[in-house]
Enzyme design. Structure first.
Site, PDB file in Angstrom:
ATOM      1  N   ASP A  54       0.402  -1.562   0.128  1.00  0.00           N
ATOM      2  CA  ASP A  54      -0.235   0.005   0.138  1.00  0.00           C
ATOM      3  C   ASP A  54       0.711   1.075  -0.014  1.00  0.00           C
ATOM      4  O   ASP A  54       1.031   2.033   1.152  1.00  0.00           O
ATOM      5  CB  ASP A  54      -0.803   0.338   1.213  1.00  0.00           C
ATOM      6  CG  ASP A  54      -2.052  -0.936   0.798  1.00  0.00           C
ATOM      7  OD1 ASP A  54      -1.817  -1.867   0.234  1.00  0.00           O
ATOM      8  OD2 ASP A  54      -3.183  -0.934   1.777  1.00  0.00           O
ATOM      9  N   CYS A  91      -3.778  -5.568  -3.157  1.00  0.00           N
ATOM     10  CA  CYS A  91      -2.964  -6.816  -2.675  1.00  0.00           C
ATOM     11  C   CYS A  91      -2.286  -8.523  -3.355  1.00  0.00           C
ATOM     12  O   CYS A  91      -1.876  -8.269  -3.784  1.00  0.00           O
ATOM     13  CB  CYS A  91      -2.868  -7.263  -1.356  1.00  0.00           C
ATOM     14  SG  CYS A  91      -2.974  -5.626  -0.304  1.00  0.00           S
ATOM     15  N   LYS A 145       4.410 -10.901   4.062  1.00  0.00           N
ATOM     16  CA  LYS A 145       3.132 -10.907   3.791  1.00  0.00           C
ATOM     17  C   LYS A 145       2.676 -12.110   2.362  1.00  0.00           C
ATOM     18  O   LYS A 145       3.744 -11.618   1.362  1.00  0.00           O
ATOM     19  CB  LYS A 145       2.087  -9.890   3.434  1.00  0.00           C
ATOM     20  CG  LYS A 145       0.954  -9.381   3.238  1.00  0.00           C
ATOM     21  CD  LYS A 145       0.063  -8.696   3.061  1.00  0.00           C
ATOM     22  CE  LYS A 145      -1.187  -7.776   2.198  1.00  0.00           C
ATOM     23  NZ  LYS A 145      -1.213  -7.065   2.031  1.00  0.00           N
ATOM     24  N   HIS A 147      -0.761 -13.449   1.806  1.00  0.00           N
ATOM     25  CA  HIS A 147      -1.776 -13.319   1.383  1.00  0.00           C
ATOM     26  C   HIS A 147      -2.524 -14.144   0.362  1.00  0.00           C
ATOM     27  O   HIS A 147      -2.674 -13.384  -1.060  1.00  0.00           O
ATOM     28  CB  HIS A 147      -1.785 -11.670   1.100  1.00  0.00           C
ATOM     29  CG  HIS A 147      -2.936 -11.390   0.978  1.00  0.00           C
ATOM     30  ND1 HIS A 147      -3.850 -10.183   0.841  1.00  0.00           N
ATOM     31  CD2 HIS A 147      -4.466 -11.728   1.461  1.00  0.00           C
ATOM     32  CE1 HIS A 147      -4.739  -9.678   0.922  1.00  0.00           C
ATOM     33  NE2 HIS A 147      -5.704 -10.842   1.525  1.00  0.00           N
ATOM     34  N   HIS A 234       0.913  -0.970   5.020  1.00  0.00           N
ATOM     35  CA  HIS A 234       0.072  -0.657   5.445  1.00  0.00           C
ATOM     36  C   HIS A 234      -0.409  -0.636   6.103  1.00  0.00           C
ATOM     37  O   HIS A 234      -0.062  -0.921   7.460  1.00  0.00           O
ATOM     38  CB  HIS A 234      -0.442  -2.323   4.596  1.00  0.00           C
ATOM     39  CG  HIS A 234      -1.705  -2.896   4.126  1.00  0.00           C
ATOM     40  ND1 HIS A 234      -2.451  -3.328   5.482  1.00  0.00           N
ATOM     41  CD2 HIS A 234      -2.466  -3.330   3.284  1.00  0.00           C
ATOM     42  CE1 HIS A 234      -3.482  -3.529   4.882  1.00  0.00           C
ATOM     43  NE2 HIS A 234      -3.512  -4.041   3.615  1.00  0.00           N
ATOM     44  N   LYS A 312      -5.752   3.099  -4.347  1.00  0.00           N
ATOM     45  CA  LYS A 312      -5.845   1.428  -3.951  1.00  0.00           C
ATOM     46  C   LYS A 312      -7.173   1.211  -4.354  1.00  0.00           C
ATOM     47  O   LYS A 312      -7.857   1.622  -4.370  1.00  0.00           O
ATOM     48  CB  LYS A 312      -5.364   1.744  -2.705  1.00  0.00           C
ATOM     49  CG  LYS A 312      -5.399  -0.188  -2.741  1.00  0.00           C
ATOM     50  CD  LYS A 312      -5.052  -0.147  -0.954  1.00  0.00           C
ATOM     51  CE  LYS A 312      -5.209  -1.889  -0.487  1.00  0.00           C
ATOM     52  NZ  LYS A 312      -5.278  -2.359   1.052  1.00  0.00           N
TER      53      LYS A 312
END
Ligand SMILES: *[C@@H]1O[C@H](CO)[C@@H](O)[C@H](O)[C@H]1NC(C)=O
Ligand SMILES: *[C@@H]1O[C@H](CO)[C@@H](O)[C@H](O)[C@H]1NC(C)=O
Length: 524
Positions: A54, A91, A145, A147, A234, A312
């Site tokens: 982010d 993401c 991360k 994800h 983030h 975003k």
């Protein structure tokens, strides 16, 4: 007669000699091949791919941020800045394309992000970048991360090609307690087990230290691929207090921006520490470092993408035009210190790393959408890419739109989609934020987006990177041509994977996982 005998003898001796020489030659050949394989292997460059989370387009010193990123600025200034480089607007999608080299319409991950409570992950029949790097002879490390889903053991990073893993499986969480949504739900793992010893250690410190540790323990001969996916900046916005100190007066009226600035500063310092470790270990000269943001900044969480449009989640430039650079002594001298305006995309890293940098092949993968851009980046030659499907998300549909566009379009313009071809870009459907949000305390003024029910835009993005002039009416021919292309991609998409959530089955404080997020048993 005599001469004939001599001749036959000569033939026999000569053939014997040949056989022998051939044998010898074969032996030398084998030795040579062995040597060649060994030297190719030991010269394979290390790859350090750093992803920030982010991180807004504006939010790096060299794009004009009011906070400092001296490390990133210097590395970018001595490397090649990628200023026409794209990721996805959120993401999981960016990460899925990095790891597969394939568009979301081909993996089924077109829609939104992977939810921790949904039985879905990066499809296990996709060959990952880590798997191919391992096959190419690399040690593969993931930090940070993930994800990419975790409901099954088979979805976990260690089962997707990474030799080692340290990080969070979810899309975000508290940076000190490594938990989500409350402190008792733990989400920090070393390989496939909970790593509770990290409770209390700030995410950027934990990840930086791990990267340094791996570098320091590197086996000299074996090249490594490290995917360092920082969790910063983030939300939730958290950082050790000292990182905010230099900016307290700059952002005195905006606590989010202040904390965010601190998070980026800390990240910058972390990247500096990792790079210093590479140098200290003598690995820096044979390493390619790539830095990339994963999507546009989130305005309500302190990020900013000025002067780009949107943020975003949006397929306007502010959602997808990334911060990106490549830094390496292995770049040609003529590109060091330059800006590249060649079109590159996050899906390009897969073949760029596997084929371009590791000198291996992409055999066994499903058809890639990315291109091997290593020569283009290293030598400053043209990109192999002229077209980029940003996405088509058939589960994100809105009403509205101009009748004349609907009439000429073979594609359903209510669908959230975007496509780039050369200088042209078309955007359809709902793209969230349509305005230009000014960074706080700069004196610039936010320009709100139009409040029409417009759902198609056509831009010449090369001439108009701020997307201020919709050219639909001037160039209905290009508009129709791009819509036709979108429809072609749409017909080539696989069904969307987006199963409903199973909140109770997934809940680690209920399902017997001792409040640690991890694989769970879905009910069909
Ligand atoms: C982590 O530490 C916090 C604060 O000390 C505590 O509240 C929390 O329960 C701890 N988490 C775990 C999983 O032990
Ligand atoms: C970077 O290294 C310095 C010196 O060891 C240390 O004080 C600092 O905390 C480190 N920063 C990060 C983000 O790891």
């Amino acid at each position: 007669m005599e001469s004939r005998k001599v001749f036959v003898l000569f033939i026999i001796i000569f053939s014997l000699h040949l056989t022998n020489a051939n044998g010898k030659f074969k032996k030398y050949n084998k030795m040579f091949k062995k040597f060649e394989a060994k030297s190719a292997k030991s010269s394979q460059p290390n790859i350090l791919f750093i992803l920030s989370d982010d991180h807004g387009y504006r939010d790096v010193g060299y794009h004009g941020s009011l906070f400092d990123t001296p490390v990133l600025d210097e590395m970018a200034a001595k490397g090649v800045k990628l200023e026409n480089y794209y990721v996805q607007p959120i993401c999981s999608p960016t990460r899925s394309q990095l790891l597969t080299g394939r568009y979301q319409i081909h993996t089924g991950l077109q829609h939104a992000v992977l939810q921790p409570t949904a039985p879905a992950c990066l499809p296990t029949d996709e060959i990952t970048l880590a798997q191919k790097m391992k096959e190419a002879g690399y040690a593969t490390h993931m930090i940070g991360k993930w994800h990419m889903g975790f409901y099954e053991e088979a979805c976990l990073p260690n089962n997707r090609g990474f030799d080692t893993y340290l990080g969070l499986l979810l899309g975000g969480g508290y940076h000190f307690t490594h938990s989500f949504p409350t402190p008792q739900y733990y989400d920090f793992h070393k390989d496939c087990s909970a790593a509770k010893e990290y409770n209390g250690t700030y995410s950027t410190y934990a990840m930086t230290d791990r990267a340094i540790d791996i570098i320091n323990n590197q086996d000299g001969d074996k090249p490594f691929f490290m995917y360092l996916a920082y969790q910063a900046p983030h939300a939730p916005l958290e950082v050790p207090e000292q990182y905010k100190d230099p900016y307290r007066s700059t952002f005195k009226d905006d606590d989010n921006r202040l904390t965010y600035a601190g998070m980026v500063s800390c990240l910058d310092e972390g990247v500096g520490n990792v790079t210093a470790a590479l140098k200290a270990k003598g690995l820096y000269d044979n390493t390619v470092i790539i830095f990339s943001s994963d999507n546009g900044g989130s305005i309500q969480d302190g990020g900013n993408n000025w002067p780009l449009r949107g943020c975003k989640l949006s397929m306007f430039e502010g959602g997808m035009r990334a911060i990106g650079f490549v830094h390496s002594p292995l770049l040609s001298d003529n590109v060091k210190g330059t800006v590249s305006n060649e079109l590159y995309h996050v899906s390009d890293w897969f073949p760029t790393f596997v084929e371009g940098i590791a000198g291996w092949n992409t055999d066994g993968t499903k058809p890639l959408d990315g291109f091997n851009q290593w020569e283009s980046i290293r030598d400053g030659t043209a990109s192999c890419r002229t077209e980029l499907l940003h996405n088509i998300d058939p589960l994100w549909v809105v009403p509205g739109g101009r009748d004349w566009v609907r009439e000429l379009s073979p594609f359903n313009i209510s669908i959230n989609a975007a496509l780039r071809h050369g200088d042209w870009k078309i955007v359809t459907g709902d793209n969230g934020e349509t305005g230009w949000i000014a960074p706080p305390d700069t004196g610039y003024e936010t320009i709100p987006g139009p409040t029409t029910d417009q759902v198609t835009w056509l831009f010449n993005v090369t001439g108009d990177p701020l997307e201020q002039n919709d050219l639909s009416c001037e160039r209905p021919d290009i508009l129709a041509w791009m819509l036709k292309k979108l429809q072609k991609y749409y017909l080539d998409s696989v069904p969307v994977i987006y199963p409903p959530t199973q909140v109770l089955n997934a809940d680690p404080c209920i399902n017997g996982n001792d409040c640690v997020w991890g694989p769970w048993t879905p009910i069909n």
